[in-house]
Write an enzyme that holds these catalytic residues in place. Structure first.
Site, PDB file in Angstrom:
ATOM      1  N   GLY A  18       0.759  -1.243   0.000  1.00  0.00           N
ATOM      2  CA  GLY A  18       0.000   0.000   0.000  1.00  0.00           C
ATOM      3  C   GLY A  18       0.785   1.285   0.000  1.00  0.00           C
ATOM      4  N   TYR A  72      -8.660   5.178 -12.817  1.00  0.00           N
ATOM      5  CA  TYR A  72      -8.507   5.787 -11.473  1.00  0.00           C
ATOM      6  C   TYR A  72      -8.221   7.288 -11.544  1.00  0.00           C
ATOM      7  CZ  TYR A  72      -7.175   0.867 -10.758  1.00  0.00           C
ATOM      8  OH  TYR A  72      -7.117  -0.499 -10.760  1.00  0.00           O
ATOM      9  N   CYS A 132     -11.419   3.498 -29.510  1.00  0.00           N
ATOM     10  CA  CYS A 132     -12.669   4.224 -29.711  1.00  0.00           C
ATOM     11  C   CYS A 132     -13.439   4.394 -28.411  1.00  0.00           C
ATOM     12  CB  CYS A 132     -13.508   3.514 -30.761  1.00  0.00           C
ATOM     13  SG  CYS A 132     -12.630   3.454 -32.307  1.00  0.00           S
ATOM     14  N   TYR A 153       0.906  -2.114 -12.215  1.00  0.00           N
ATOM     15  CA  TYR A 153      -0.479  -2.047 -12.666  1.00  0.00           C
ATOM     16  C   TYR A 153      -0.576  -1.396 -14.051  1.00  0.00           C
ATOM     17  CZ  TYR A 153      -0.893  -3.010  -7.701  1.00  0.00           C
ATOM     18  OH  TYR A 153      -0.740  -3.563  -6.458  1.00  0.00           O
ATOM     19  N   GLU A 177       3.720  -6.902   1.881  1.00  0.00           N
ATOM     20  CA  GLU A 177       3.319  -7.298   0.523  1.00  0.00           C
ATOM     21  C   GLU A 177       3.357  -6.100  -0.419  1.00  0.00           C
ATOM     22  OE1 GLU A 177      -0.687  -8.606   1.130  1.00  0.00           O
ATOM     23  OE2 GLU A 177      -0.112 -10.426   2.190  1.00  0.00           O
ATOM     24  N   PRO A 178       4.510  -5.483  -0.601  1.00  0.00           N
ATOM     25  CA  PRO A 178       4.545  -4.305  -1.474  1.00  0.00           C
ATOM     26  C   PRO A 178       4.497  -4.697  -2.946  1.00  0.00           C
ATOM     27  CG  PRO A 178       6.753  -4.859  -0.771  1.00  0.00           C
ATOM     28  CD  PRO A 178       5.841  -5.844  -0.094  1.00  0.00           C
ATOM     29  N   GLY A 179       3.770  -3.925  -3.714  1.00  0.00           N
ATOM     30  CA  GLY A 179       3.746  -4.132  -5.161  1.00  0.00           C
ATOM     31  C   GLY A 179       4.223  -2.873  -5.853  1.00  0.00           C
ATOM     32  N   ARG A 180       3.386  -1.837  -5.741  1.00  0.00           N
ATOM     33  CA  ARG A 180       3.655  -0.569  -6.416  1.00  0.00           C
ATOM     34  C   ARG A 180       5.008   0.031  -6.023  1.00  0.00           C
ATOM     35  NH1 ARG A 180      -0.676   2.717  -8.042  1.00  0.00           N
ATOM     36  NH2 ARG A 180      -1.979   1.645  -6.519  1.00  0.00           N
ATOM     37  N   ARG A 227      -4.705   2.929 -16.134  1.00  0.00           N
ATOM     38  CA  ARG A 227      -4.797   3.693 -14.884  1.00  0.00           C
ATOM     39  C   ARG A 227      -5.372   5.106 -15.050  1.00  0.00           C
ATOM     40  NH1 ARG A 227      -1.498   4.966 -11.679  1.00  0.00           N
ATOM     41  NH2 ARG A 227      -2.538   4.215  -9.824  1.00  0.00           N
TER      42      ARG A 227
HETATM   43  N1  LLP Z   1      -1.622  -7.124  -0.771  1.00  0.00           N
HETATM   44  C1  LLP Z   1      -2.917  -7.189  -1.100  1.00  0.00           C
HETATM   45  C2  LLP Z   1      -3.777  -8.111  -0.384  1.00  0.00           C
HETATM   46  C3  LLP Z   1      -3.420  -6.368  -2.126  1.00  0.00           C
HETATM   47  O1  LLP Z   1      -4.709  -6.430  -2.439  1.00  0.00           O
HETATM   48  C4  LLP Z   1      -2.544  -5.501  -2.816  1.00  0.00           C
HETATM   49  C5  LLP Z   1      -3.037  -4.646  -3.902  1.00  0.00           C
HETATM   50  C6  LLP Z   1      -1.187  -5.470  -2.441  1.00  0.00           C
HETATM   51  C7  LLP Z   1      -0.767  -6.294  -1.407  1.00  0.00           C
HETATM   52  C8  LLP Z   1      -0.183  -4.585  -3.105  1.00  0.00           C
HETATM   53  O2  LLP Z   1      -0.473  -3.258  -2.892  1.00  0.00           O
HETATM   54  P1  LLP Z   1       0.541  -2.104  -3.348  1.00  0.00           P
HETATM   55  O3  LLP Z   1       1.771  -2.209  -2.479  1.00  0.00           O
HETATM   56  O4  LLP Z   1       0.847  -2.334  -4.768  1.00  0.00           O
HETATM   57  O5  LLP Z   1      -0.207  -0.843  -3.127  1.00  0.00           O
HETATM   58  N2  LLP Z   1      -4.740  -1.447  -9.934  1.00  0.00           N
HETATM   59  C9  LLP Z   1      -4.641  -0.427  -8.903  1.00  0.00           C
HETATM   60  C10 LLP Z   1      -4.069  -0.970  -7.627  1.00  0.00           C
HETATM   61  C11 LLP Z   1      -4.817  -2.153  -7.078  1.00  0.00           C
HETATM   62  C12 LLP Z   1      -4.210  -2.687  -5.809  1.00  0.00           C
HETATM   63  C13 LLP Z   1      -4.810  -3.992  -5.436  1.00  0.00           C
HETATM   64  N3  LLP Z   1      -4.245  -4.622  -4.282  1.00  0.00           N
HETATM   65  C14 LLP Z   1      -3.841   0.750  -9.427  1.00  0.00           C
HETATM   66  O6  LLP Z   1      -3.367   0.699 -10.565  1.00  0.00           O
HETATM   67  O7  LLP Z   1      -3.689   1.755  -8.744  1.00  0.00           O
END
Ligand code: LLP
Length: 422
Positions: free
Chosen positions: A242, A321, A347, A376, A278-281, A317
Site C-alpha cells: 500500500g 482511477y 474508440c 499495474y 506485501e509491497p507491489g507498487r 490507470r
Molecule cells: N496485498 C494485497 C492483499 C493487495 O490487495 C494488494 C493490492 C497489495 C498487497 C499490493 O499493494 P501495493 O503495495 O501495490 O499498493 N490497480 C490499482 C491498484 C490495485 C491494488 C490492489 N491490491 C492501481 O493501478 O492503482
C-alpha cells in the site's frame, strides 16, 4: 528514484538509449529497469533492518507486475511472493520464488486453487472469511496436510486515496469484520487442517500518508494481545502493501520507507512475530515506463490532441482511477510547449494517457515516455479493439532482453472458433 535519465538530450534506461530499444522492438512497449527494481526492494529491506526488524519477509505482490523476469529479479534478492490466483502461483514458482516464501491472498480462492498451493507447500494462506477457513480446512485435511493461515482482518480504516483501491474500510469486500476477528481465530482453532498463526491486514494502495498505517498497526497490536491472552500462538504479522509512490516526477513527496519501518517498529517491533509485507507498487511502479510513438496530432474544436500508439489498452490507470502519469518526449526539447490531451487510438472518450499536458509540438514518429508505469500497467492490459499486447523489455546495466514478446494476430485469434453450424 529510478534509472530513467536523460543523457546528451536523450532518455536512457540505465545504459540503454530508449530510442535504440524502440528501433529494435517497435512501439508501444514497456521498458523496465532491473537496477530500479533492486534499489526499491533494498531500500525497503534496509529500512526494516535499520528499524531493528530482524525477523522479516518481503513478499512482492505479484499482481503489480507479474512478468517472470521481474519476479525473478526480486526472487534473486530473497523476496517472497504475495499471490492471488493459481496463475500467479505458477508464475512465482517458475520465476524461482521458493514455495516456503509464498503467501496466498485474495477473497475468492477456490478449492482447486487451494489444492494447487497446498500441493507445493506454500508458506501461508491469508484467509478472508469463516467459510473460506472451512473450505481450506476440509481441502487440506483431505490431502493429509495442515495449512498455516493468517486471518485477514478489516480494521475499518480510511487510508485516503482513490475509492477503487481502498480496501480497509468496513464497506469494502476485504477481510473479516473487525468485531468478528477473535471469533474467527476461535473458529479456526477448533478445526483440523488449518493452524492459525498469523494476523494479516492490507488497508489500500497508493497510500500517501503514514498516519493510517500507524492507526492500523496499533489496532493489530491490540488484537494480538487479546489473541495471545486467549492462548493463540500468533507468530506472524502480515501488514500488507500500500505504500504510495511519486507519479508526478519532481513534485510528489511520497512517504519515506524509513519512517514507515519505524512505525512498524514502534507499534509491533516487540511482538516477537515475523513481520511480513506485501509491497507491489513501491517496488515496480517507478521501475517501468511505457514508450509510445506519436501517430499524428490534430486540433479539435476545443483542444489539441496528440494521438499516440499506446492507449488505455496498454495503460488503464488514467481512465480507471483518474491517475496522473508524467509524460515527456524521449528527446529532450526546449521548444515552446502547447497544451495537449495525449490520447490513444481506441474508440472511447476515456482513452487518454494524460489530459492538458504541456508538451512541444511533436512530429509523427516522435517517441514519448509515460513514466511510473511499471506497476499495474502491463498487467491491466486488454485486447480491446483487437489490439496486440505491448511487449515488455528488461534493461539491466548495458544488457537488455525482450521479456514478453508482442504476440502476432494469429496468436491473438487462436482461441476463437466459428461453430460449424455457421
Ligand atoms: N496485498 C494485497 C492483499 C493487495 O490487495 C494488494 C493490492 C497489495 C498487497 C499490493 O499493494 P501495493 O503495495 O501495490 O499498493 N490497480 C490499482 C491498484 C490495485 C491494488 C490492489 N491490491 C492501481 O493501478 O492503482
Amino acid at each position: 528514484m529510478d534509472e530513467f535519465t536523460y543523457r546528451d538530450g536523450a532518455l536512457n534506461a540505465e545504459h540503454m538509449p530508449i530510442a535504440e530499444l524502440a528501433e529494435a522492438v517497435g512501439t508501444p512497449f514497456y521498458c523496465y529497469s532491473a537496477a530500479t527494481l533492486r534499489h526499491h526492494y533494498n531500500v525497503l529491506d534496509n529500512a526494516l533492518s535499520d528499524a531493528g526488524l530482524a525477523e522479516r519477509l518481503i513478499c512482492y505482490s505479484v499482481k503489480a507486475n507479474s512478468n517472470l523476469a521481474v519476479i525473478a529479479t526480486l526472487a534473486q534478492l530473497g523476496a517472497g511472493a504475495d499471490i492471488v490466483s493459481e496463475g500467479e502461483l505458477r508464475r512465482a514458482l517458475e520465476a524461482g520464488v521458493p514455495a516456503e516464501k509464498i503467501v496466498f491472498s485474495g477473497v475468492g480462492k477456490t478449492a482447486n486453487e487451494m489444492r494447487a498451493a497446498l500441493a507445493v507447500g506454500i508458506l501461508q494462506f491469508n484467509v478472508e472469511s469463516l467459510s473460506e477457513i472451512d473450505l481450506l480446512a476440509e481441502t487440506a485435511s483431505e490431502m493429509g496436510k495442515t495449512a498455516q493461515i493468517a486471518l485477514r482482518v478489516n480494521p475499518d480504516i480510511d487510508a485516503g486515496g482513490h475509492e477503487k483501491i481502498s480496501t480497509g474500510k468496513a464497506e469494502n469486500k476485504f477481510g473479516i469484520a473487525w468485531e468478528d476477528a477473535e471469533r474467527g481465530f476461535a473458529h479456526a482453532r477448533a478445526l483440523d487442517g488449518v493452524s492459525a498463526i498469523g494476523i494479516d491486514i492490507h488497508i489500500g494502495s497508493q497510500i500517501t500518508e503514514l498516519a493510517p498505517f500507524r492507526r492500523a498497526f496499533e489496532k493489530i497490536a491490540g488484537l494480538l494481545a487479546n489473541l495471545r491472552a486467549d492462548g493463540h500462538d500468533i507468530q506472524r504479522l502480515d501488514l500488507g502493501g500500500g505504500l504510495g509512490v511519486p507519479y508526478g516526477r519532481d513534485n510528489d513527496t511520497p512517504p519515506d520507507p524509513a519512517a514507515y519501518a519505524q512505525i512498524i517498529a514502534d507499534t509491533l517491533g516487540d511482538s516477537g512475530c515475523t513481520i511480513m509485507l506485501e509491497p507491489g507498487r513501491l517496488i515496480a511502479a517507478n521501475a517501468g515506463i511505457l514508450v509510445t510513438s506519436v501517430i499524428r496530432t490534430k486540433q479539435g474544436q476545443a483542444k489539441n490532441f496528440m494521438i499516440v500508439d499506446a492507449a488505455m489498452t496498454e495503460l488503464m490507470r488514467p481512465t480507471l482511477y483518474d491517475a496522473h502519469h508524467h509524460i515527456a518526449p524521449i528527446a529532450e526539447s526546449d521548444a515552446a510547449t502547447k497544451q495537449w490531451d495525449v490520447v490513444g487510438p481506441v474508440c472511447e472518450t476515456g482513452d487518454y494517457l494524460g489530459l492538458d499536458r504541456a508538451l512541444p509540438v511533436l512530429e509523427s514518429g516522435a517517441l514519448v515516455a509515460i513514466f511510473a508505469a511499471g506497476a499495474y500497467g502491463a498487467v491491466l492490459g486488454s485486447a480491446y479493439n483487437t489490439r496486440l499486447a505491448a511487449p515488455e523489455v528488461l534493461v539491466d546495466g548495458d544488457k537488455w532482453a525482450i521479456v514478453r514478446a508482442r504476440p502476432d494476430y494469429q496468436a491473438l485469434l487462436a482461441g476463437e472458433q466459428i461453430p460449424d453450424w455457421l
